[in-house]
Design an enzyme around this catalytic site. Structure first.
Site, PDB file in Angstrom:
ATOM      1  N   CYS A 126       0.628  -1.168  -0.399  1.00  0.00           N
ATOM      2  CA  CYS A 126       0.191   0.158   0.269  1.00  0.00           C
ATOM      3  C   CYS A 126       0.696   1.188  -0.316  1.00  0.00           C
ATOM      4  O   CYS A 126       1.920   1.028   1.146  1.00  0.00           O
ATOM      5  CB  CYS A 126      -1.225   0.110   1.121  1.00  0.00           C
ATOM      6  SG  CYS A 126      -2.231   1.425   0.965  1.00  0.00           S
ATOM      7  N   HIS A 168      -9.186  -3.466  -2.089  1.00  0.00           N
ATOM      8  CA  HIS A 168      -8.052  -2.843  -1.743  1.00  0.00           C
ATOM      9  C   HIS A 168      -8.109  -1.234  -1.224  1.00  0.00           C
ATOM     10  O   HIS A 168      -8.311  -0.693  -0.899  1.00  0.00           O
ATOM     11  CB  HIS A 168      -6.705  -2.905  -2.302  1.00  0.00           C
ATOM     12  CG  HIS A 168      -6.170  -1.854  -1.812  1.00  0.00           C
ATOM     13  ND1 HIS A 168      -4.448  -2.684  -0.816  1.00  0.00           N
ATOM     14  CD2 HIS A 168      -5.263  -0.597  -1.739  1.00  0.00           C
ATOM     15  CE1 HIS A 168      -3.149  -2.095  -0.408  1.00  0.00           C
ATOM     16  NE2 HIS A 168      -4.376  -1.011  -0.384  1.00  0.00           N
ATOM     17  N   GLU A 169      -9.195  -0.497  -3.158  1.00  0.00           N
ATOM     18  CA  GLU A 169      -9.527   0.643  -3.102  1.00  0.00           C
ATOM     19  C   GLU A 169     -10.509   0.867  -2.122  1.00  0.00           C
ATOM     20  O   GLU A 169     -10.467   2.124  -1.486  1.00  0.00           O
ATOM     21  CB  GLU A 169      -9.523   0.826  -4.569  1.00  0.00           C
ATOM     22  CG  GLU A 169      -8.039   1.092  -5.344  1.00  0.00           C
ATOM     23  CD  GLU A 169      -6.540   1.586  -4.394  1.00  0.00           C
ATOM     24  OE1 GLU A 169      -7.230   2.672  -3.582  1.00  0.00           O
ATOM     25  OE2 GLU A 169      -5.243   1.362  -4.606  1.00  0.00           O
ATOM     26  N   HIS A 172     -10.149   0.925   1.083  1.00  0.00           N
ATOM     27  CA  HIS A 172      -9.453   2.625   1.985  1.00  0.00           C
ATOM     28  C   HIS A 172     -11.118   3.932   1.914  1.00  0.00           C
ATOM     29  O   HIS A 172     -10.775   3.956   3.525  1.00  0.00           O
ATOM     30  CB  HIS A 172      -8.888   3.216   0.642  1.00  0.00           C
ATOM     31  CG  HIS A 172      -7.384   3.147   1.000  1.00  0.00           C
ATOM     32  ND1 HIS A 172      -6.700   2.996   2.282  1.00  0.00           N
ATOM     33  CD2 HIS A 172      -6.454   2.326  -0.009  1.00  0.00           C
ATOM     34  CE1 HIS A 172      -5.384   2.882   2.157  1.00  0.00           C
ATOM     35  NE2 HIS A 172      -4.785   2.151   0.393  1.00  0.00           N
TER      36      HIS A 172
END
Length: 213
Positions: A126, A168-169, A172
């Protein structure tokens, strides 16, 4: 810092960020903005400002370099992210990880759900946790819903490495870092990754470091 609940102040904040020019600083783990759920985008930035904001996200992602960047990673708690992966990897890695080129795109107000029960475990890093990687088990295929930067609906199934990127995004934007989902015994420095764990799968790392796959 301006909050997304105050559109005028938020727009001013983004204008100040963009006024600096060039790639923007990436927020590192420990900053509260990375631990707050982002507010859905609902026109807080006008069309022209949104276009410039997206371009700044793209420039910052490419400069890092990375394959995705979420707005909180530059200190803006809006539910917007960019993704792109040219996938410059050997054929063996491409086949094992399903890492295929992912053209640049913007995802707005995204959400995902698993498609099927298959999972895949690979090392993941990351930009907000520089210098480290760890193994994360994730659904191998996900359905992503949301909008693009023009307000057009997105409803698409992603598999392989693109599925990992969108998870993953989107995480976030929910205030979740990949380490929250990682097998912490796998945590490795970037130097160790280069020296020891560059294999297409983390099987050898799992055996040597003592964690399950």
């Amino acid at each position: 810092m301006a909050t997304p609940h105050d559109p005028s102040a938020l727009a001013d904040h983004v204008e100040r960020l963009l006024a600096v020019g060039g790639p923007l600083p990436i927020v590192a783990a420990g900053d509260p903005v990375l631990r707050r759920a982002s507010v859905p985008f609902d026109g807080q930035l006008g069309p022209e400002l949104l276009t410039r904001f997206v371009e700044a996200l793209r420039e910052t992602m490419r400069d890092a370099p990375g394959v995705g960047l979420a707005a909180p990673q530059i200190g803006v708690g809006l539910r917007i992210a960019v993704i792109e992966d040219p996938a410059p990897v050997p054929e063996e890695v491409r086949v094992v990880r399903g890492r295929v080129p992912l053209p640049f795109r913007v995802i707005v107000n995204p959400a995902y759900e698993a498609v099927g029960t298959e999972r895949a475990a690979f090392f993941e890093g990351c930009l907000s946790v520089p210098g480290w990687q760890a193994v994360v088990s994730r659904p191998a295929a996900v359905r992503l819903t949301g909008r693009d930067e023009y307000g057009h609906p997105v409803d698409e199934v992603f598999t392989g490495w693109p599925a990992r990127i969108v998870q993953h995004e989107t995480d976030h934007l929910d205030g979740t870092l990949y380490l929250d989902r990682a097998e912490l015994r796998s945590l490795s420095s970037s130097a160790a990754m280069v020296e020891r764990w560059g294999q297409p799968t983390p099987a050898e790392a799992a055996e040597e470091l003592g964690f399950p796959l």
